[in-house]
Scaffold this active site. Structure first.
Site, PDB file in Angstrom:
ATOM      1  CG  HIS A 158      -1.684   1.302   1.342  1.00 47.67           C
ATOM      2  ND1 HIS A 158      -1.971   1.811   2.704  1.00 47.67           N
ATOM      3  CD2 HIS A 158      -2.660   1.286   0.147  1.00 47.67           C
ATOM      4  CE1 HIS A 158      -2.672   2.934   2.559  1.00 47.67           C
ATOM      5  NE2 HIS A 158      -3.575   2.519   1.442  1.00 47.67           N
ATOM      6  NE  ARG A 159      -1.932   5.911   1.544  1.00 49.06           N
ATOM      7  CZ  ARG A 159      -2.090   6.246   3.146  1.00 49.06           C
ATOM      8  NH1 ARG A 159      -1.842   7.302   3.401  1.00 49.06           N
ATOM      9  NH2 ARG A 159      -3.268   6.110   2.857  1.00 49.06           N
TER      10      ARG A 159
ATOM     11  CD  GLU B  54      -3.104   2.441  -3.152  1.00 52.03           C
ATOM     12  OE1 GLU B  54      -3.995   3.086  -3.170  1.00 52.03           O
ATOM     13  OE2 GLU B  54      -1.603   2.769  -2.496  1.00 52.03           O
TER      14      GLU B  54
ATOM     15  CG  ASP C 275      -2.595   6.630  -3.486  1.00 52.91           C
ATOM     16  OD1 ASP C 275      -3.778   6.257  -3.457  1.00 52.91           O
ATOM     17  OD2 ASP C 275      -1.568   6.466  -2.271  1.00 52.91           O
TER      18      ASP C 275
ATOM     19  CG  HIS D 230      -3.708   9.113   0.112  1.00 53.74           C
ATOM     20  ND1 HIS D 230      -3.784   9.674   1.519  1.00 53.74           N
ATOM     21  CD2 HIS D 230      -4.079   8.228   0.531  1.00 53.74           C
ATOM     22  CE1 HIS D 230      -4.946   8.918   1.344  1.00 53.74           C
ATOM     23  NE2 HIS D 230      -4.705   8.078   1.258  1.00 53.74           N
TER      24      HIS D 230
ATOM     25  CD  GLU E 217      -7.303   5.878  -4.316  1.00 54.45           C
ATOM     26  OE1 GLU E 217      -6.286   4.606  -3.476  1.00 54.45           O
ATOM     27  OE2 GLU E 217      -8.215   6.407  -3.792  1.00 54.45           O
TER      28      GLU E 217
ATOM     29  CE  LYS F 187      -6.677   8.361  -2.817  1.00 56.00           C
ATOM     30  NZ  LYS F 187      -7.072   7.919  -1.981  1.00 56.00           N
TER      31      LYS F 187
ATOM     32  CG  ASP G 273       0.495   0.675   5.502  1.00 57.04           C
ATOM     33  OD1 ASP G 273       0.068   0.843   4.472  1.00 57.04           O
ATOM     34  OD2 ASP G 273       0.558   1.866   6.413  1.00 57.04           O
TER      35      ASP G 273
HETATM   36  O1  G3P Z   1      -5.843   0.570  -2.140  1.00 59.33           O
HETATM   37  C1  G3P Z   1      -6.685   0.701  -1.583  1.00 59.33           C
HETATM   38  C2  G3P Z   1      -6.528   1.804  -0.866  1.00 59.33           C
HETATM   39  O2  G3P Z   1      -5.367   2.565  -1.121  1.00 59.33           O
HETATM   40  C3  G3P Z   1      -7.816   3.307  -0.234  1.00 59.33           C
HETATM   41  O3  G3P Z   1      -7.266   3.867   0.809  1.00 59.33           O
HETATM   42  O4  G3P Z   1      -6.629   6.323   1.719  1.00 59.33           O
HETATM   43  O5  G3P Z   1      -5.058   4.499   1.473  1.00 59.33           O
HETATM   44  O6  G3P Z   1      -6.071   5.419  -0.861  1.00 59.33           O
HETATM   45  P1  G3P Z   1      -6.450   5.071   0.917  1.00 59.33           P
HETATM   46 CA    CA Z   2      -5.010   4.551  -2.171  1.00 55.64          CA
END
Ligand code: G3P
Ligand code: CA
Length: 283
Positions: free
Chosen positions: A44-45, A71, A73, A86, A145, A147, A271
């Site tokens: 994640h990120r 992942e 954003d 993000h 994503e 965003k 994470d």
């Molecule tokens: O992949 C899902 C997740 O990234 C969504 O939430 O706020 O971390 O972008 P957020």
């Molecule tokens: Ca995200």
């Protein structure tokens, strides 16, 4: 002849048993390892528990940790360049202030996107989308994503253009998935990139989602990716019945990952990739 057959049989059984132990083993630990190997590990990120989110350090760390996907954003600068960050402001993760969309690319790349996480990351920059896909495609999957796309008219077209330019829009050409909390944006993107899998993100307000709503999502989405706190085994079954996969977010503790394993999800957004690969020897 009979004796020969017996020896052969015994040898064959012994030989085959060497390879069938994992299948017949019934210990919960062995089953858990098998489940883990089927679960898609999404950093994640980037591996953002270990390095500043959405930076090359975090993405390189995810690669090093053998995650299946990073992942990212994606947002847009004032001069129409796609950047990876993000929040819709730069305040939390850089030494600057203000909205992402008020910066030019040149201005936003002057900011320090690493020091907030640790002095050893001082000098990290906000990457561009194209820089990320060029650096990581073919090496690790990329879960993109969009965003807050409602703030960036035309962002779906720009993302599609960048992928098409690199021939990354063909089926099975790259491990690419697009997703957004903005479901109209997902639909628009799916029209532009029909061969790329898309996902709808769903926050806590979707806890009571109906089968009809899932079926509607499935008309354009391949993934239903919810907040992990609304996931039940029943929801997992209904998502699968609708023909989609499910990658819940965001795991930040081992017990959260363990719980999602048991619920039968297809992937986990975390994470900390090590929580999905409990045993570092995986792969
Ligand atoms: O992949 C899902 C997740 O990234 C969504 O939430 O706020 O971390 O972008 P957020
Ligand atoms: Ca995200």
């Amino acid at each position: 002849m009979k004796r020969k057959f017996t020896i052969f049989s015994l040898t064959a059984i012994l030989f085959m048993s060497m390879f069938t132990v994992p299948v017949v083993a019934t210990s919960s630990e062995m089953l858990t390892m098998q489940q883990q190997q089927q679960i898609v590990n999404v950093a994640h990120r980037g591996a953002s528990g270990h390095a500043p989110e959405n930076t090359l350090s975090a993405f390189d760390k995810a690669l090093e940790m053998k995650a299946d996907y990073i992942e990212i954003d994606v947002q847009m600068t004032q001069d129409g360049e796609l950047v990876v960050i993000h929040d819709t402001t730069v305040d939390r993760t850089t030494n600057g202030t203000g909205a992402v969309g008020d910066y030019t690319l040149n201005e936003i790349q002057q900011l320090d996107a690493g020091s907030w996480f640790g002095e050893e990351f001082a000098g990290e920059r906000i990457p561009t989308f194209e820089e990320i896909i060029d650096r990581y495609r073919g090496k690790i999957g990329i879960l993109i994503e969009l965003k807050s796309p409602e703030q960036y008219p035309g962002v779906e077209e720009k993302v599609a253009e960048a992928l098409i330019k690199r021939n990354m829009h063909k089926p099975n050409n790259s491990k690419i998935i697009l997703q957004s909390f903005n479901h109209e944006s997902v639909q628009r993107s799916k029209e532009l990139l029909p061969n790329i899998p898309h996902g709808v993100l769903a926050g806590l307000t979707w806890a009571d989602i109906t089968d009809e709503q899932l079926a509607q999502f499935a008309t354009y989405a391949d993934y239903f990716n919810p907040n992990m706190n609304i996931v039940t085994d029943e929801l997992v079954d209904r998502v699968h019945f609708a023909g989609m996969k499910i990658f819940p977010y965001t795991v930040r503790a081992q017990e959260q990952a363990d719980n999602l394993f048991k619920l039968g999800v297809d992937g986990i957004v975390t994470d900390f990739p090590e929580y999905v690969y409990k045993h570092p020897v995986k792969k």
